[in-house]
Enzyme design. Structure first.
Site, mmCIF file in Angstrom:
data_model
loop_
_atom_site.group_PDB
_atom_site.id
_atom_site.type_symbol
_atom_site.label_atom_id
_atom_site.label_comp_id
_atom_site.label_asym_id
_atom_site.label_seq_id
_atom_site.Cartn_x
_atom_site.Cartn_y
_atom_site.Cartn_z
ATOM 1 N N SER A 244 0.846 -1.183 0.000
ATOM 2 C CA SER A 244 0.000 0.000 0.000
ATOM 3 C C SER A 244 0.883 1.234 0.000
ATOM 4 O O SER A 244 2.105 1.137 -0.013
ATOM 5 C CB SER A 244 -0.873 0.006 1.254
ATOM 6 O OG SER A 244 -0.059 0.307 2.373
ATOM 7 N N LYS A 245 0.235 2.380 0.048
ATOM 8 C CA LYS A 245 0.980 3.646 0.030
ATOM 9 C C LYS A 245 1.968 3.729 1.198
ATOM 10 O O LYS A 245 2.997 4.383 1.095
ATOM 11 C CB LYS A 245 0.000 4.815 0.133
ATOM 12 C CG LYS A 245 -0.762 5.020 -1.143
ATOM 13 C CD LYS A 245 -1.052 6.510 -1.348
ATOM 14 C CE LYS A 245 -1.739 6.744 -2.670
ATOM 15 N NZ LYS A 245 -3.177 6.780 -2.551
ATOM 16 N N ARG A 246 1.624 3.075 2.296
ATOM 17 C CA ARG A 246 2.512 3.107 3.453
ATOM 18 C C ARG A 246 3.909 2.616 3.102
ATOM 19 O O ARG A 246 4.898 2.983 3.712
ATOM 20 C CB ARG A 246 1.972 2.199 4.568
ATOM 21 C CG ARG A 246 0.968 2.842 5.472
ATOM 22 C CD ARG A 246 0.545 1.872 6.551
ATOM 23 N NE ARG A 246 0.074 0.603 5.989
ATOM 24 C CZ ARG A 246 0.689 -0.550 6.123
ATOM 25 N NH1 ARG A 246 1.819 -0.638 6.774
ATOM 26 N NH2 ARG A 246 0.173 -1.656 5.594
ATOM 27 N N HIS A 247 3.972 1.711 2.114
ATOM 28 C CA HIS A 247 5.282 1.164 1.735
ATOM 29 C C HIS A 247 5.997 2.049 0.717
ATOM 30 O O HIS A 247 7.019 1.659 0.176
ATOM 31 C CB HIS A 247 5.109 -0.227 1.109
ATOM 32 C CG HIS A 247 4.501 -1.218 2.052
ATOM 33 N ND1 HIS A 247 3.193 -1.607 1.965
ATOM 34 C CD2 HIS A 247 5.028 -1.877 3.095
ATOM 35 C CE1 HIS A 247 2.942 -2.491 2.920
ATOM 36 N NE2 HIS A 247 4.028 -2.668 3.615
ATOM 37 N N GLY A 248 5.416 3.197 0.447
ATOM 38 C CA GLY A 248 6.033 4.069 -0.541
ATOM 39 C C GLY A 248 5.654 3.665 -1.964
ATOM 40 O O GLY A 248 6.080 4.287 -2.925
#
Ligand code: GLU
Length: 499
Positions: A244-248
Site C-alpha cells: 500500500s501507500k505506506r510502503h512508498g
C-alpha cells in the site's frame, strides 16, 4: 481453440497503483504470447467515486508502460441497460428475486448468525415470495433490491493458478445483483460484460477469488459459457503486509516523475509473482512475451522490493543511448540554467556529464542532481567524510597550487598529459598517488568519488580545473581543513566565491 481475449478492468476510483499494473502486465503478456487481444474495460459503475481524471490517468499510465490494447476501451456505465435486461431475465426464471428486506435488517440477520457462532450465509426470507406477492409489493412502491437465489449445491471452478477451488453453497450469501436504486452491482456487470466481450481468460488479483464462485453461479444461471480464471497472488510490502501507500508504493505516474523508466518498471513488475525458472534478473519485453505462461505464476504472494526496482532502473538506464538521456535531461537543465544554478550548462557539457555518469546513475535526473559540478563550480564539499580524511595534511594547499600551475603550463590538456604531470609531481614529492588524486577530485567536484579523475578533468577543461584547484587551496590556507560539522544540514563552505 477459443481465441484468447483478456481484459484489464480497472475501477476509475483512484490513480493506477503499482499493484494494479502487474495485473495489466500479466494480461498483456498472456494476450501477446497467444496472439490474442487485450481489452480495457473501465468499471465506472460507482458514480460517486469514479472520476474521468482517474480514467485518464490509468490509460496514460498504461500507454507510458507500452501496454497497448486492442479495440476501443469500454465503459461499463454504457451497458447498464443490458445488465438490467439480464437481471430481469433471472427474476423471470426464478433464479433471482426481489428482496424487500431493508439493508439494516439484512445486516442484523447476518450479525445474529455470527453472534450464534454460525457459519451460514444470508438467506433472504423473501426468496420464497410468490411471483404475485412480489409483484404486488413492488407495485405498491415498496423498495427492493434484487438478490440471486443461491442454490444448495457447492460451487467449483478450476483456477489456472490454484487448481480446483470449491466453495460450499451455504457460505455464499444470497447476493445482490441490482441495488435498491436500480443500479446493477459489480457482480452482475462483470459477468455480463466478460461474456459479451467474449473474454476467454479472466486474469486478476487474488483479492477477487471470493467473488468468483458468485460469478460462476451467474454464468450457470444465465446459461453462458464460463471463461477460465487465473487469480494472481497479491503483492506484499517488505513487512509482508499487503502493498500500500505506506510502503512508498505509489501511483505509476509518481514513479514516472521520479525518473523510473517504463521498461524497468515493466520488467520488474512482470517477474513479481511469476518465475521463469531461470537465474536472471533482467528480461526484455520480447523475452517476457515469449516465455509467459500461466503455469509459471506463483501461488504465494510476491514481495515488492523497491531497492531492486531502483537497481533495475540503473541497469536499464545504462542501455539507453547517451542521446536519449540527454533528451530526457534537456528541459530540466534549461530550467536550471535559467534560474542561475547551472551557469556552465552547455550542450557539450551535458554530453560529457551523461557520458561519464551514465553507468553510475540509477535515474536520469541523478546526472543533474549528483553531477552538479559539471555545470557549476562546487561551493560545498558534499562528501564530508572524504574531506575530513583527505584534506587533513597542511601541505595540501601548496601541492594543489603547484599541480594547478603544472596543468596550466600544459599546451595540450588530455588525459595522458594531465596524468603524466600528476605522476611526475608525485614522484618528486615521493608520496602516494592518493595524496594528490583525492584532494584534486574534491577540489573539482566536491565529491569523494566519481568518474575516472583524468576523464573528469579533461571534461571540465583546463581552465575550470585550475580555477577550482586554486580556489580550494586558497580556502584551505585561510581556514584550514574545513570544519566537519556534525549537523548534516549545515552547509560546508569550500570554494571562495569567485569575483
Ligand atoms: N474493477 C475491479 C477492480 O478494479 C476488477 C474486476 C475484475 O477484474 O473482475 O478491482
Amino acid at each position: 481453440m477459443v481465441p484468447v481475449r483478456v481484459r484489464f478492468a480497472p475501477s476509475p476510483t483512484g490513480f493506477l497503483h503499482i499493484g494494479g499494473v502487474r495485473t495489466a502486465i500479466f494480461n498483456y503478456l498472456f494476450a501477446r504470447h497467444n496472439d490474442g487481444k487485450l481489452l480495457i474495460r473501465i468499471e465506472d459503475t460507482d458514480k460517486e467515486r469514479s472520476k474521468r481524471e482517474y480514467e485518464n490517468d490509468i490509460l496514460d499510465a498504461l500507454k507510458w508502460l507500452g501496454l497497448e490494447w486492442d479495440e476501443e476501451p469500454m465503459r461499463q456505465s454504457s451497458r447498464v441497460t443490458r445488465h438490467r435486461e439480464l437481471v430481469e431475465e433471472l427474476v423471470e426464471n426464478g433464479k433471482a428475486f426481489r428482496c424487500f428486506v431493508s439493508p439494516e435488517k439484512a445486516q442484523a440477520i447476518k450479525k445474529a448468525e455470527m453472534d450464534r457462532g454460525g457459519i451460514n450465509a444470508f438467506r433472504s426470507p423473501d426468496r420464497e415470495l410468490t411471483a404475485r406477492e412480489s409483484q404486488a409489493r413492488a407495485d405498491a412502491g415498496e423498495p427492493f433490491a434484487i438478490r440471486f437465489k443461491v442454490p444448495s449445491l457447492d460451487v467449483s471452478f478450476n483456477d489456472r493458478v490454484r487448481g480446483k477451488v470449491t466453495t460450499p453453497a451455504h457460505t455464499i450469501d444470497d447476493f445482490i445483483i441490482m441495488r435498491r436504486d436500480n443500479t446493477p452491482t459489480y457482480m452482475m456487470a462483470v459477468v455480463v460484460d466478460d461474456s459479451e466481450m467474449e473474454i476467454s481468460h479472466v486474469i486478476r488479483g487474488a483479492d477477487h477469488i471470493t467473488n468468483t464462485p458468485k460469478q460462476v453461479l451467474l454464468y450457470e444461471a444465465l446459461n453462458l459459457p464460463e471463461p477460465e480464471f487465473a487469480h494472481v497472488p497479491l503483492i506484499l510490502g517488505p513487512d509482508k503486509k499487503r502493498l500500500s501507500k505506506r510502503h512508498g508504493a505509489a501511483a505509476v505516474t509518481e514513479y514516472r516523475e521520479q525518473g523510473y523508466l517504463p521498461d524497468a518498471v515493466f520488467s520488474f513488475m512482470s517477474t513479481l509473482g511469476w518465475s521463469l525458472g531461470e537465474e536472471k534478473d533482467i528480461y526484455t519485453r520480447e523475452e517476457l512475451i515469449e516465455s509467459f505462461d500461466l503455469k509459471g505464476i506463483n501461488k504465494s504472494s510476491a514481495v515488492f522490493d523497491e531497492k531492486k526496482l531502483e537497481w533495475m532502473n540503473g541497469q536499464f538506464m545504462s542501455t539507453l543511448s547517451d542521446n536519449s538521456i540527454q533528451q530526457i535531461l534537456r528541459p530540466e537543465l534549461a530550467r536550471r540554467i535559467e534560474d542561475g544554478a547551472y551557469p556552465h550548462g552547455t550542450g557539450p557539457m551535458l554530453a560529457k556529464a551523461v557520458q561519464l555518469l551514465k553507468t553510475r546513475a540509477r535515474f536520469p535526473m541523478d546526472i543533474l542532481d549528483k553531477g552538479g559540478y559539471f555545470f557549476n563550480d562546487p561551493t560545498t564539499i558534499v562528501d564530508r567524510k572524504a574531506a575530513k580524511k583527505r584534506l587533513k595534511d597542511p601541505a595540501i594547499p601548496d601541492r594543489l597550487d603547484e599541480l594547478a600551475k603544472r596543468f596550466s603550463a600544459l599546451s595540450e590538456f588530455t588525459e595522458e598529459t594531465a596524468e603524466e604531470a600528476l605522476r611526475i609531481y608525485i614522484e618528486e614529492l615521493d608520496v602516494n598517488a592518493g595524496a594528490l588524486i583525492h584532494p584534486t577530485r574534491i577540489a573539482v567536484s566536491g565529491m569523494g568519488s566519481g568518474p575516472g579523475l583524468f576523464e573528469l578533468l579533461v571534461a571540465l577543461g583546463k581552465e575550470t580545473t585550475v580555477r577550482r584547484m586554486r580556489s580550494l587551496a586558497e580556502h584551505l590556507r585561510k581556514h584550514g581543513t574545513p570544519p566537519i560539522p556534525d549537523d548534516p544540514e549545515l552547509e560546508l563552505p569550500m570554494i571562495e566565491p569567485v569575483g
